[in-house]
Write an enzyme that holds these catalytic residues in place. Structure first.
Site, PDB file in Angstrom:
ATOM      1  N   ASP A   1       0.809  -1.247  -0.096  1.00 42.39           N
ATOM      2  CA  ASP A   1      -0.174  -0.045  -0.165  1.00 42.39           C
ATOM      3  C   ASP A   1       0.940   1.138   0.161  1.00 42.39           C
ATOM      4  O   ASP A   1       2.034   1.318   0.253  1.00 42.39           O
ATOM      5  CB  ASP A   1      -0.918   0.058   0.974  1.00 42.39           C
ATOM      6  CG  ASP A   1      -1.782  -1.130   1.134  1.00 42.39           C
ATOM      7  OD1 ASP A   1      -2.037  -1.726   0.260  1.00 42.39           O
ATOM      8  OD2 ASP A   1      -2.329  -1.487   2.384  1.00 42.39           O
TER       9      ASP A   1
HETATM   10  N1  URA Z   1      -1.199  -5.781   3.981  1.00 43.39           N
HETATM   11  C1  URA Z   1      -1.719  -4.644   3.809  1.00 43.39           C
HETATM   12  O1  URA Z   1      -2.984  -4.293   4.440  1.00 43.39           O
HETATM   13  N2  URA Z   1      -1.217  -3.881   3.329  1.00 43.39           N
HETATM   14  C2  URA Z   1       0.206  -3.962   2.730  1.00 43.39           C
HETATM   15  O2  URA Z   1       0.675  -3.050   1.941  1.00 43.39           O
HETATM   16  C3  URA Z   1       0.742  -5.368   2.672  1.00 43.39           C
HETATM   17  C4  URA Z   1      -0.225  -6.264   3.158  1.00 43.39           C
END
Ligand code: URA
Length: 238
Positions: free
Chosen positions: A102
């Protein structure tokens, strides 16, 4: 055809200045003859040796990137910075991030042009573990740990199977190391929400055999070592 110094960089011998030094010292031979010109053009059929040991040219590039927060895991975006903006000057072509983090997540991202390896690392069928350092809004309870370890229902609008069993290591009341073997959308954040908590900071520490180098600053990358590559390529064999 590719310049000798660039060729040596691409086979992971060293940085441009390091390989130039090796060439200057006469440690590089091309077709059995010492070559001290970094700009000599190398053809596919040429035999390049360092200290009499033949080098093997690999078409693949494997880079460890320490993703900073605020950067999209995408090839390019008109408005926002992306992880691939950091590789504009890199000589390898067709590089892509193996998986997505993310925008606000930091940590380990493998950048490679080895699509088959990326596929093996990401496919849920192969259960490759990924470990996240997870900062929490509220103290973790034993019940939360138990649920995360057993599997939780993270479905939102569409029904989804419960998550596969995860591993939880409690570092402090508000920090855990969570290891999951799937890679669903916002999975860690949704798992914590499902148990009544909330993620306030997320950093990926490892993916399969590959661990984020603690000396690699955020926003920087380095080539994987030969040992790191060898260990990762085991996943390609399935
Ligand atoms: N899980 C998440 O919620 N975000 C990420 O970036 C990676 C794994």
């Amino acid at each position: 055809m590719i310049r000798l110094d660039k060729y040596l960089c691409e086979v992971n011998i060293g940085t441009r200045s390091e390989v130039k030094e090796l060439i200057r010292k006469g440690r590089v031979q091309v077709n059995g003859v010492v070559c001290q010109s970094p700009d000599l053009k190398i053809r596919e059929t040429d035999r390049v040796c360092l200290d009499q040991k033949e080098l093997v040219f690999s078409e693949y590039h494997y880079l460890m990137f320490h993703k900073p927060a605020g950067v999209l895991t995408a090839a390019r975006d008109k408005k926002q910075p992306t992880v691939m903006d950091y590789f504009k000057e890199y000589p390898g072509r067709d590089l892509n991030p193996a998986g997505r983090l993310d925008k606000d997540t930091t940590g380990l991202l493998l950048i490679t042009n080895d699509g088959q390896l990326s596929h093996m690392l990401l496919s849920p069928r192969h259960h490759v573990p990924k470990t996240y350092e997870t900062d929490l809004a509220k103290p973790i309870t034993e019940d939360m740990v138990k649920s995360l370890e057993e599997g939780v229902d993270i479905s939102e609008t569409e029904p989804e199977p419960v998550t596969a069993p995860a591993k939880v290591e409690v570092v402090s009341p508000v920090k855990i190391l969570l290891t999951i073997t799937e890679g669903r959308f916002h999975q860690v954040k949704r798992m914590l929400l499902a148990v009544g908590n909330e993620v306030v900071g997320l950093k990926r520490l490892s993916m399969g055999s590959l661990t984020l180098d603690p000396s690699l600053p955020e926003g920087e990358y380095r080539k994987l070592t030969e040992e790191e590559i060898r260990e990762l390529l085991v996943y390609k064999k399935g």
